[in-house]
Enzyme design. Structure first.
Site, PDB file in Angstrom:
ATOM      1  N   SER A 144      45.444  62.586  21.762  1.00 34.53           N
ATOM      2  CA  SER A 144      46.133  61.405  21.246  1.00 34.53           C
ATOM      3  C   SER A 144      45.654  61.169  19.820  1.00 34.53           C
ATOM      4  CB  SER A 144      45.789  60.189  22.111  1.00 34.53           C
ATOM      5  OG  SER A 144      46.172  58.994  21.456  1.00 34.53           O
ATOM      6  N   TYR A 167      39.754  55.059  26.545  1.00 33.71           N
ATOM      7  CA  TYR A 167      40.774  56.028  26.106  1.00 33.71           C
ATOM      8  C   TYR A 167      40.302  56.786  24.867  1.00 33.71           C
ATOM      9  CZ  TYR A 167      45.549  57.820  25.367  1.00 33.71           C
ATOM     10  OH  TYR A 167      46.669  58.623  25.226  1.00 33.71           O
TER      11      TYR A 167
HETATM   12  N1  LIG Z   1      52.929  57.845  26.189  1.00 34.00           N
HETATM   13  C1  LIG Z   1      52.267  57.760  25.023  1.00 34.00           C
HETATM   14  O1  LIG Z   1      52.565  56.902  24.156  1.00 34.00           O
HETATM   15  C2  LIG Z   1      51.173  58.726  24.719  1.00 34.00           C
HETATM   16  C3  LIG Z   1      50.622  58.740  23.429  1.00 34.00           C
HETATM   17  C4  LIG Z   1      49.590  59.609  23.148  1.00 34.00           C
HETATM   18  C5  LIG Z   1      49.112  60.463  24.129  1.00 34.00           C
HETATM   19  N2  LIG Z   1      49.668  60.427  25.376  1.00 34.00           N
HETATM   20  C6  LIG Z   1      49.118  61.346  26.382  1.00 34.00           C
HETATM   21  O2  LIG Z   1      50.151  62.139  26.929  1.00 34.00           O
HETATM   22  C7  LIG Z   1      49.827  62.470  28.293  1.00 34.00           C
HETATM   23  C8  LIG Z   1      50.979  62.089  29.197  1.00 34.00           C
HETATM   24  O3  LIG Z   1      51.246  60.711  29.061  1.00 34.00           O
HETATM   25  P1  LIG Z   1      52.583  60.031  29.630  1.00 34.00           P
HETATM   26  O4  LIG Z   1      52.859  58.865  28.766  1.00 34.00           O
HETATM   27  O5  LIG Z   1      53.633  61.075  29.833  1.00 34.00           O
HETATM   28  O6  LIG Z   1      52.047  59.484  31.029  1.00 34.00           O
HETATM   29  P2  LIG Z   1      52.896  59.094  32.362  1.00 34.00           P
HETATM   30  O7  LIG Z   1      52.095  58.080  33.080  1.00 34.00           O
HETATM   31  O8  LIG Z   1      54.308  58.793  32.036  1.00 34.00           O
HETATM   32  O9  LIG Z   1      52.914  60.451  33.205  1.00 34.00           O
HETATM   33  C9  LIG Z   1      51.744  60.982  33.727  1.00 34.00           C
HETATM   34  C10 LIG Z   1      52.053  61.800  34.968  1.00 34.00           C
HETATM   35  O10 LIG Z   1      50.763  62.132  35.535  1.00 34.00           O
HETATM   36  C11 LIG Z   1      50.883  62.025  36.932  1.00 34.00           C
HETATM   37  N3  LIG Z   1      49.580  61.744  37.531  1.00 34.00           N
HETATM   38  C12 LIG Z   1      48.819  60.622  37.387  1.00 34.00           C
HETATM   39  N4  LIG Z   1      47.699  60.740  38.122  1.00 34.00           N
HETATM   40  C13 LIG Z   1      47.758  61.951  38.739  1.00 34.00           C
HETATM   41  C14 LIG Z   1      46.899  62.639  39.633  1.00 34.00           C
HETATM   42  N5  LIG Z   1      45.724  62.129  40.051  1.00 34.00           N
HETATM   43  N6  LIG Z   1      47.273  63.882  40.035  1.00 34.00           N
HETATM   44  C15 LIG Z   1      48.440  64.428  39.641  1.00 34.00           C
HETATM   45  N7  LIG Z   1      49.303  63.815  38.801  1.00 34.00           N
HETATM   46  C16 LIG Z   1      48.951  62.588  38.355  1.00 34.00           C
HETATM   47  C17 LIG Z   1      51.857  60.865  37.183  1.00 34.00           C
HETATM   48  O11 LIG Z   1      52.447  60.953  38.480  1.00 34.00           O
HETATM   49  C18 LIG Z   1      52.856  61.052  36.053  1.00 34.00           C
HETATM   50  O12 LIG Z   1      53.979  61.816  36.460  1.00 34.00           O
HETATM   51  C19 LIG Z   1      48.506  61.738  28.592  1.00 34.00           C
HETATM   52  O13 LIG Z   1      47.438  62.607  28.311  1.00 34.00           O
HETATM   53  C20 LIG Z   1      48.496  60.617  27.571  1.00 34.00           C
HETATM   54  O14 LIG Z   1      47.210  60.168  27.282  1.00 34.00           O
HETATM   55  C21 LIG Z   1      50.681  59.580  25.688  1.00 34.00           C
END
Ligand SMILES: NC(=O)c1ccc[n+]([C@@H]2O[C@H](COP(=O)([O-])OP(=O)(O)OC[C@H]3O[C@@H](n4cnc5c(N)ncnc54)[C@H](O)[C@@H]3O)[C@@H](O)[C@H]2O)c1
Length: 256
Positions: A144, A167
């Site tokens: 991130s 985070y």
């Molecule tokens: N969304 C943002 O703005 C953003 C920004 C920067 C970085 N990120 C990073 O991108 C990545 C994905 O984020 P996102 O926004 O798509 O998240 P999200 O919550 O939409 O999706 C995450 C997925 O992980 C799965 N998950 C959660 N716990 C689990 C477990 N114990 N076992 C298996 N699956 C599990 C969930 O079911 C979900 O489908 C993360 O590393 C997040 O930190 C996101």
């Protein structure tokens, strides 16, 4: 030239492949020919998406060593190889997202454990498969912008939102874990890179969105599809000399 990005001989496991970003990656990687394994705890979303991309859904708990070992064993026995592994899950506990004042040490520990340790576990097990196979493999860890920079708390004011302190520690850890693994595994043909997104639009508080967009160079938050090109690049032969890199995709947020 097109063959550089052709993934038709690749099996790619997308951990968190049914999530906000993961589902866009799943579709994008499949469009480039990859055989996709959606590894996620969300059974309905995961199975539906895997059907859509003619891939395979494997129910996983990324925080469980047994579950992740089962996942990789299943993939190897059904597909033969794991050519790409994308660490894109987002495990967190029910208290996640507390302010600095309201968080507890117990929550800090649990969330660091769930997220940072599961990213290590998935990448480590993927690397063990990749080291032993012809052609090696490519691992992409989702970091991130908050892994390289502190949050600007002004964007959250009056919205009830924040970025929790753990985070920043988790994502900083993911980025340097990536460098360690890239350095250690380079001679074995395993490349390890990270991708650091900026904030993705997800119907957040309008004041947050407005302030956030104003601070980016391109004037908008990210869409999940903005990361497809980078992940295809990092998994494909277009990036065979790229390892240990952190690819920042943030619409210019971190340069301002
Ligand atoms: N969304 C943002 O703005 C953003 C920004 C920067 C970085 N990120 C990073 O991108 C990545 C994905 O984020 P996102 O926004 O798509 O998240 P999200 O919550 O939409 O999706 C995450 C997925 O992980 C799965 N998950 C959660 N716990 C689990 C477990 N114990 N076992 C298996 N699956 C599990 C969930 O079911 C979900 O489908 C993360 O590393 C997040 O930190 C996101």
């Amino acid at each position: 030239m097109n063959q550089l990005f052709d993934l038709s001989n690749n099996t790619v496991v997308v951990s968190g492949g049914a999530g906000l970003i993961g589902s866009a990656l799943t579709r994008g990687l499949a469009d480039h020919g990859a055989a996709i394994v959606v590894a996620d705890a969300a059974v309905d979303r995961g199975a539906t998406l895997a059907d859509e991309v003619k891939g395979r859904f494997v129910e996983t708990d990324v925080t469980s060593e047994a579950s992740m070992r089962d996942c990789f064993e299943t993939v190897v026995s059904e597909f033969g190889t794991v050519d790409g592994f994308v660490n894109c899950s987002y495990p967190r506990n029910e208290n996640y997202g507390q302010s600095y004042e309201t968080m507890t040490y117990a929550d800090w520990r649990e969330n660091v454990d769930l997220h940072l340790n599961s990213y290590f576990l998935g990448a480590y097990l993927a690397s063990q498969v990749m080291v032993g196979q012809q052609g090696g493999g490519s691992i992409v860890n989702f970091g991130s912008t908050y892994g390289i920079q502190a949050p600007n708390f002004a964007v959250y004011e009056g919205t009830g939102m924040t970025s929790p302190v753990e985070y920043s520690a988790i994502k900083g850890g993911v980025l340097n874990l990536t460098r360690y693994m890239a350095s250690y595994l380079g001679r074995d043909g395993v490349r390890v890179n990270s991708l650091s997104p900026g904030g993705v639009f997800d119907n957040q508080h309008p004041e947050f969105v407005e302030r956030y967009e104003e601070r980016t160079a391109v004037g908008r938050m990210a869409e999940p599809e903005d990361f497809i090109g980078a992940v295809v690049y990092l998994v494909s032969n277009a990036s065979t000399y790229v390892t240990g890199h952190n690819l920042v995709i943030d619409g210019g947020w971190t340069i301002r």
